[in-house]
Design a protein around this motif. Structure first.
Motif, short mmCIF file in Angstrom:
data_model
loop_
_atom_site.label_atom_id
_atom_site.label_comp_id
_atom_site.label_asym_id
_atom_site.label_seq_id
_atom_site.Cartn_x
_atom_site.Cartn_y
_atom_site.Cartn_z
N TRP A 4 28.66 42.63 97.92
CA TRP A 4 27.32 42.81 97.42
C TRP A 4 26.96 44.27 97.53
O TRP A 4 27.61 45.05 98.20
CB TRP A 4 26.33 41.94 98.20
N THR A 19 26.49 40.99 92.75
CA THR A 19 27.65 40.39 93.40
C THR A 19 28.91 40.99 92.79
O THR A 19 29.00 41.17 91.58
CB THR A 19 27.66 38.86 93.26
N GLN A 30 27.27 37.07 100.52
CA GLN A 30 26.20 37.39 99.57
C GLN A 30 24.91 36.68 99.94
O GLN A 30 23.84 37.29 99.94
CB GLN A 30 26.64 37.01 98.15
#
Length: 190
Positions: A4, A19, A30
């Motif tokens: 991330w 992402t 994430q």
């Protein structure tokens, strides 16, 4: 390498979090990062680009803004020319990174009227194309022109982006390959 990118000041219409990997471990990381950011009370509206369409963020107060498809163009396709004249902008709206050598904003004009545009950003061995603006009648020519401009501005790099609806069709008609789906989630501070 994190899966991330954390929230930082970003230009308008760019996501705060992106992402970068898929898979069970990446999704867990994430979700943890997004939970931390939710708890940090970021001001205003912010967004997450779920690049692999693997996150459901509705329970964290996010709304699905839209779904799209990844697009890629490694070699600009020849096609009909248009009477649009392109120019790289060097100043303009506040918040855009005009001083960054990896950023380029192009506008297309007919006479003195802006009729098309697009943003390019070079990163990680690709050039991202976003915020493409074109009238429906010019869309295919605009996408082809921007692919050629990207190849001239940032040579030897594939061009990537994401689109949906009529814009996806115009990109496909201009020679872009269509790939996997992605989602953009938004959250507003209550």
């Amino acid at each position: 390498m994190h899966s991330w990118v954390n929230a930082q000041p970003v230009p308008r219409f760019y996501p705060n979090v992106v992402t970068l990997q898929s898979g069970k471990a990446a999704i867990g990381e994430q979700r943890e990062a997004i939970d931390i950011l939710v708890k940090s009370n970021l001001p205003g509206r912010w967004s997450v680009k779920d690049s692999f369409r693997t996150l459901d963020l509705s329970r964290q107060g996010f709304e699905l803004l839209f779904e799209a498809r990844w697009i890629r163009n490694a070699m600009p396709a020849a096609g009909p020319s248009s009477d649009i004249v392109w120019q790289r902008e060097t100043k303009g709206a506040a918040g855009l990174p005009f001083g960054d050598p990896d950023f380029a904003l192009f506008t297309g004009r007919r006479g003195f009227r802006v009729v098309a545009g697009g943003m390019l950003y070079r990163a990680e061995g690709v050039v991202g194309l976003s915020n493409v603006v074109a009238d429906a009648a010019d869309a295919r020519a605009v996408w082809r022109s921007l692919a050629l401009i990207a190849a001239q501005t940032f040579p030897r790099l594939p061009l990537v982006g994401y689109e949906s609806g009529d814009e996806l069709k115009a990109a496909r008609d201009a020679g872009f390959e269509v790939g996997d789906r992605l989602r953009i989630w938004v959250r507003s501070k209550d």
